[in-house]
Design an enzyme around this catalytic site. Sequence first.
Site, PDB file in Angstrom:
ATOM      1  N   ASP A  70      -0.489  -1.808  -3.097  1.00 42.63           N
ATOM      2  CA  ASP A  70      -1.671  -0.966  -3.220  1.00 42.63           C
ATOM      3  C   ASP A  70      -2.530  -1.367  -4.412  1.00 42.63           C
ATOM      4  OD1 ASP A  70      -0.762   0.486  -1.032  1.00 42.63           O
ATOM      5  OD2 ASP A  70       0.410   1.846  -2.297  1.00 42.63           O
ATOM      6  N   ASP A 104      -0.423  -0.066   7.145  1.00 43.08           N
ATOM      7  CA  ASP A 104       0.016   1.003   6.245  1.00 43.08           C
ATOM      8  C   ASP A 104       0.073   2.342   6.967  1.00 43.08           C
ATOM      9  OD1 ASP A 104       1.009   1.262   3.709  1.00 43.08           O
ATOM     10  OD2 ASP A 104      -0.885   1.842   2.791  1.00 43.08           O
TER      11      ASP A 104
END
Length: 351
Positions: free
Chosen positions: A239, A198
């Site tokens: 997420d 990420d």
Amino acid sequence: MMKSERLANFALLGLTLAPLVFKINPNVNVILTACLAVYVGCHRSVKPTPPTETMSKEHAMRFPLIGSAMLLSLFLLFKFLSKDLVNAVLTLYFFVLGIIALSATLLPSIKRFLPNHWNDNAICWHLPYFHSVEVEFTRSQIVASIPGTFFCAWYASQKHWLANNVLGLAFCIQGIEMLSLGSFMIGCILLSGLFVYDIFWVFFTPVMVSVAKSFDAPIKLLFPTADAARPYSMLGLGDIVIPGIFVALALRFDMSRGKDKRYFISSFIGYTVGLTLTIIVMNWFQAAQPALLYIVPSVIGSVAVHCLWNGEVKEIWEFDESKGSDDSSTGDSPNQDGERTGEAESSKKTE
């Protein structure tokens, strides 16, 4: 279904519909919606029997590499092909996936109101011209697929944010419910790899942000804002799902020991703190943030501190759901053999 889970379901439904009626702060909406989705998915993941398939260490190590390859492929597709063409193909793909995911999410609530034989008696259907392909389903699943089809058709035709969020939440809940890490060690490997993934794709390349803005599919939740220049705040489904399956593992660990939800609470608080920190930093710098940068340390750190405090590091690290399924299947044989041996010895003494 537990009372708390039922309340969480109604709260999630109300929060999803709330922006249609009145203005709600998008930052608050992001945090509450994500946390409720994780809570619902975690409790749905608790099954009477252990999961039959769990993620292996090799799969966890390869996952960030595979994700990177897919992300880069999508970036190149949007760059060199027509964006409308790519999104049209993806819309068709997610239309089918959305029906399956939303139907599976609604099924437990719908089947309670239907006759028992609608839930139990499976119907076998063979595809035309491909008779070797057999599809099994129940009447209850057909009923549950009706609203799923409606929302998918609505999304495909209008791309409304509410239809997008309904499908996105169904994907989140099903992902957390169905995916199993197997052990905390594998969970730490997966989350650590995606932590680096990420950070790299958000901070060091324009790929992640570009794909998120171009990808017109329910892979993110949209939260309406009052800003005309930025009409929606976004949160990627990854997420929610990725840390969610770790929190779900903590809940099943608590349940396997027959104790209170101690590690579930600590990991859930860690997720809430990490997501809140993401929103604060994003608003402070007015720039996209890799949410896993803040969520992963918060979730893993909260469980680590908790188990160190309780002196249960060994129990946490050695917990393995895949071994639990093996133990349950073979656990009866020693007892049965012991009983037979005892019976044989008693018969010899009698003689």
